[in-house]
Enzyme design. Structure first.
Site, PDB file in Angstrom:
ATOM      1  N   LYS A  16       0.818  -1.449   0.076  1.00 54.75           N
ATOM      2  CA  LYS A  16      -0.305   0.109   0.006  1.00 54.75           C
ATOM      3  C   LYS A  16       0.947   1.362  -0.002  1.00 54.75           C
ATOM      4  O   LYS A  16       0.593   2.310  -0.846  1.00 54.75           O
ATOM      5  CB  LYS A  16      -1.100   0.035   1.350  1.00 54.75           C
ATOM      6  CG  LYS A  16      -2.305   0.290   1.152  1.00 54.75           C
ATOM      7  CD  LYS A  16      -3.219   0.014   2.417  1.00 54.75           C
ATOM      8  CE  LYS A  16      -2.393   0.397   3.500  1.00 54.75           C
ATOM      9  NZ  LYS A  16      -3.520   0.784   4.683  1.00 54.75           N
ATOM     10  N   ARG A  91     -11.375   2.019   9.715  1.00 53.02           N
ATOM     11  CA  ARG A  91     -10.885   0.632  10.174  1.00 53.02           C
ATOM     12  C   ARG A  91     -12.248  -0.285  10.450  1.00 53.02           C
ATOM     13  O   ARG A  91     -11.770  -1.444  10.952  1.00 53.02           O
ATOM     14  CB  ARG A  91     -10.077   0.652  11.254  1.00 53.02           C
ATOM     15  CG  ARG A  91      -8.737   1.065  10.755  1.00 53.02           C
ATOM     16  CD  ARG A  91      -7.366   1.331  11.884  1.00 53.02           C
ATOM     17  NE  ARG A  91      -7.279   0.004  12.223  1.00 53.02           N
ATOM     18  CZ  ARG A  91      -6.306  -1.042  11.751  1.00 53.02           C
ATOM     19  NH1 ARG A  91      -5.663  -0.447  10.409  1.00 53.02           N
ATOM     20  NH2 ARG A  91      -6.165  -1.945  12.063  1.00 53.02           N
ATOM     21  N   ARG A 130      12.019 -12.126   6.230  1.00 51.69           N
ATOM     22  CA  ARG A 130      13.301 -11.324   6.547  1.00 51.69           C
ATOM     23  C   ARG A 130      13.947 -12.028   7.838  1.00 51.69           C
ATOM     24  O   ARG A 130      13.490 -12.615   8.794  1.00 51.69           O
ATOM     25  CB  ARG A 130      12.483  -9.911   7.090  1.00 51.69           C
ATOM     26  CG  ARG A 130      13.721  -8.995   7.328  1.00 51.69           C
ATOM     27  CD  ARG A 130      13.206  -7.478   7.442  1.00 51.69           C
ATOM     28  NE  ARG A 130      12.030  -7.481   8.165  1.00 51.69           N
ATOM     29  CZ  ARG A 130      11.575  -6.296   8.550  1.00 51.69           C
ATOM     30  NH1 ARG A 130      12.010  -5.151   8.249  1.00 51.69           N
ATOM     31  NH2 ARG A 130      10.533  -6.304   9.703  1.00 51.69           N
ATOM     32  N   ARG A 164      13.462 -11.527  13.904  1.00 50.98           N
ATOM     33  CA  ARG A 164      12.781 -10.524  14.790  1.00 50.98           C
ATOM     34  C   ARG A 164      11.598 -11.296  15.157  1.00 50.98           C
ATOM     35  O   ARG A 164      10.749 -11.888  14.413  1.00 50.98           O
ATOM     36  CB  ARG A 164      12.486  -9.238  14.475  1.00 50.98           C
ATOM     37  CG  ARG A 164      13.880  -8.510  14.331  1.00 50.98           C
ATOM     38  CD  ARG A 164      13.601  -6.926  14.155  1.00 50.98           C
ATOM     39  NE  ARG A 164      12.332  -6.799  13.867  1.00 50.98           N
ATOM     40  CZ  ARG A 164      11.761  -5.793  12.977  1.00 50.98           C
ATOM     41  NH1 ARG A 164      12.868  -5.024  12.400  1.00 50.98           N
ATOM     42  NH2 ARG A 164      10.662  -5.305  12.737  1.00 50.98           N
ATOM     43  N   ARG A 175      -1.294 -11.216  12.710  1.00 49.34           N
ATOM     44  CA  ARG A 175      -1.597 -10.020  12.247  1.00 49.34           C
ATOM     45  C   ARG A 175      -2.280  -9.915  11.025  1.00 49.34           C
ATOM     46  O   ARG A 175      -3.410  -9.097  10.802  1.00 49.34           O
ATOM     47  CB  ARG A 175       0.168  -9.495  11.892  1.00 49.34           C
ATOM     48  CG  ARG A 175       0.008  -7.777  12.646  1.00 49.34           C
ATOM     49  CD  ARG A 175       1.273  -7.672  12.151  1.00 49.34           C
ATOM     50  NE  ARG A 175       1.367  -6.533  11.197  1.00 49.34           N
ATOM     51  CZ  ARG A 175       2.574  -6.223  10.419  1.00 49.34           C
ATOM     52  NH1 ARG A 175       3.545  -6.797  10.581  1.00 49.34           N
ATOM     53  NH2 ARG A 175       2.341  -5.242   9.403  1.00 49.34           N
TER      54      ARG A 175
END
Length: 219
Positions: A16, A91, A130, A164, A175
């Protein structure tokens, strides 16, 4: 071309941010990101900004009424008379209904809702790929930026890597699930209003933007 009053939607990792950048460059409309306007309202100590700060300082979610007020204050400004792009708002359905009311009060009705759609499984790969060299902190991505020699850091030659917490697949899946739950009713809401344009975000960034641009130019 008529005024473009847009809402930009997409799950985390859908690209986005990149698309938003290009839209504002090409169509010269202000980018209204809720994070930015919150910071601005708090810095300027507007009535709504002061109200929002009380919740943020306690680590609580800012209630819709305050969020809606901050967005309406921003939409009432003159620089959005010729169009705007909202990012991060609405939202939920209550916020979407509040947005309908405020845009009709301000006579700035929405033109379109652009939803960058990417298969959630692809998003998990994108976001959880990552990893970082334990020794020097160099960052890699298993799909887009792997080390030249597998298992060896390009920078320092070490062989130990870590991920991480928020890049781990489980965290990322969670998420995306939370965001999907929030977005799904909104997508239906805007579909019923014939404002929704789904863009295939699974393709190359430039192809995604070509699709977005085609939609916006047609409006």
């Amino acid at each position: 071309m008529s005024k473009l009053n847009l809402v930009l939607m997409g799950l985390p990792g859908a690209g986005k941010g990149t698309q938003a950048q290009r839209i504002i460059e090409d169509f010269k409309i202000p980018h209204i990101s809720t994070g930015d306007i919150f910071r601005e309202a708090m810095k300027n100590e507007t009535e709504m900004g002061v109200e929002a700060k009380k919740f943020i300082d306690k680590g609580e979610l800012v209630p819709d009424s305050v969020t809606n007020g901050i967005v309406e204050d921003r939409l009432a400004m003159d620089d959005v008379n010729d169009g705007f792009m909202l990012d991060g708002f609405p939202r939920n359905i209550d916020q979407a209904k509040a947005l309908d009311e405020m845009t009709s009060r301000l006579n700035k009705p929405l033109t379109a809702v652009i939803n960058i759609h990417v298969d959630p499984e692809v998003l998990v790969e994108r976001l959880s790929g990552r990893f970082i060299c334990k020794n020097c902190g160099a960052t890699y991505h298993k799909l887009y930026n792997p080390p030249k020699v597998e298992g060896t850091c390009d920078v320092c030659g070490h062989h130990e890597f870590f991920q991480r917490e928020d890049d781990k697949p489980e965290t990322v899946k969670n998420r995306i699930a939370v965001n999907t739950k929030l977005n799904t009713p909104l997508i239906s809401y805007y579909e019923e209003k014939h404002l929704l344009y789904n863009i295939n975000g699974d393709q190359d960034i430039n192809d995604v933007y070509s699709e977005v641009k085609k939609v916006l130019e047609a409006l």
